[in-house]
Design an enzyme around this catalytic site. Structure first.
Site, PDB file in Angstrom:
ATOM      1  N   LYS A  98       0.841  -1.206   0.000  1.00 40.38           N
ATOM      2  CA  LYS A  98       0.000   0.000   0.000  1.00 40.38           C
ATOM      3  C   LYS A  98       0.881   1.264   0.000  1.00 40.38           C
ATOM      4  O   LYS A  98       0.643   2.209  -0.754  1.00 40.38           O
ATOM      5  CB  LYS A  98      -0.883  -0.039   1.261  1.00 40.38           C
ATOM      6  N   LYS A 143      -4.012  13.849   8.316  1.00 42.83           N
ATOM      7  CA  LYS A 143      -2.930  13.738   9.301  1.00 42.83           C
ATOM      8  C   LYS A 143      -1.557  13.792   8.603  1.00 42.83           C
ATOM      9  O   LYS A 143      -0.662  14.516   9.028  1.00 42.83           O
ATOM     10  CB  LYS A 143      -3.040  12.442  10.112  1.00 42.83           C
ATOM     11  N   ASP A 178     -14.659  12.761  15.176  1.00 45.02           N
ATOM     12  CA  ASP A 178     -13.963  12.653  13.895  1.00 45.02           C
ATOM     13  C   ASP A 178     -12.590  13.333  13.983  1.00 45.02           C
ATOM     14  O   ASP A 178     -12.478  14.500  14.354  1.00 45.02           O
ATOM     15  CB  ASP A 178     -14.817  13.333  12.814  1.00 45.02           C
TER      16      ASP A 178
END
Ligand code: SF4
Length: 254
Positions: A98, A143, A178
């Site tokens: 990934k 992030k 969230d």
């Protein structure tokens, strides 16, 4: 999100929260010390290092970054290298397939769109626009983008990882389920020029004292400011051992 040019005025309760953050920051510096100032970093290095750091520990992500830089000192060479070869170079970081796809995809598109492998152009962007640009790439979230802004561009933003999210919700700075929305809300109220030290020390607190299970509230330096309903002073623990256990590598080693 508040930007460098934003004229937005804070409401009274936001000012109170900003004041709270300043108090927390002072207490954390008293306890953990002032984090050493980061040397100037290359935003593209920070981006790649942050991608490698996803879902792994500091030691392994740092090893993977060093391995990648040693094998490919020039990012151009990553664009044409095989997926298998790159995966092998960064495998110590885990999720190699990934991460390899994210890195190759990002570098390929950056080269195509901007004509060079550099993120220095972002230095002219507002925080909001820089995050918008970075998160338009697959595999790059808020992030990761905010780490580029803080560590690579010295912007006053506090990336919200699992520790920052847990601590600031418990303390009551922001109450939101969230993480990304928490980041944007925090960006609006974060006092100037404290992001690096505040972010670093909140992570230290989250790793050593305000842990996910059984936080050591009895030795917490910000106990008096914390609104966590379950905070407890019951257990006795050695505060010095907690301080010793928080040495870790952030992206200032990149
Ligand atoms: S008092 Fe407890 S819950 Fe609050 S920040 Fe400190 S360790 Fe976390």
């Amino acid at each position: 999100m508040k930007t460098a040019n934003s004229k937005k005025k804070l409401h009274t309760n936001e000012l109170a929260v900003s004041e709270l953050i300043l108090n927390l920051n002072s207490k954390l510096i008293e306890f953990f010390g002032k984090p050493r100032k980061i040397s100037k970093s290359n935003p593209l290095d920070i981006l790649i290092a942050t991608i490698l750091s996803q879902n792994t520990n500091d030691i392994n992500s740092h090893k993977a970054f060093l391995s990648l830089k040693s094998e490919f000192p020039d990012y151009n060479s990553i664009i044409n290298v095989s997926q298998k070869k790159l995966q092998n170079v960064i495998k110590v970081a885990g999720l190699a397939q990934k991460k390899c796809k994210t890195i190759k995809n990002f570098l390929t598109k950056l080269e195509k769109d901007k004509g060079e492998l550099s993120l220095n152009f972002l230095k002219k962007y507002s925080n909001e626009d820089a995050i918008k640009f970075l998160t338009s790439f697959k595999g790059i979230g808020v992030k990761t983008a905010s780490c580029v802004l803080l560590f690579g561009m010295n912007r006053n933003v506090c990336p919200v990882d699992t520790h920052v999210f847990r601590v600031i919700n418990r303390v009551g700075i922001i109450n939101h389920y969230d993480r990304d929305k928490t980041f944007f809300k925090l960006s609006e109220i974060l006092p100037k020029k404290i992001a690096y030290e505040f972010h670093t020390n909140i992570i230290k607190l989250g790793r050593s004292i305000c842990t996910s299970k059984n936080p050591s509230c009895n030795i917490c330096p910000i106990f008096e400011f914390c609104s966590y309903q379950k905070k407890s002073k019951s257990k006795q623990q050695n505060v010095n051992s907690k301080k010793r256990n928080v040495d870790f590598m952030l992206l200032d080693n990149v």
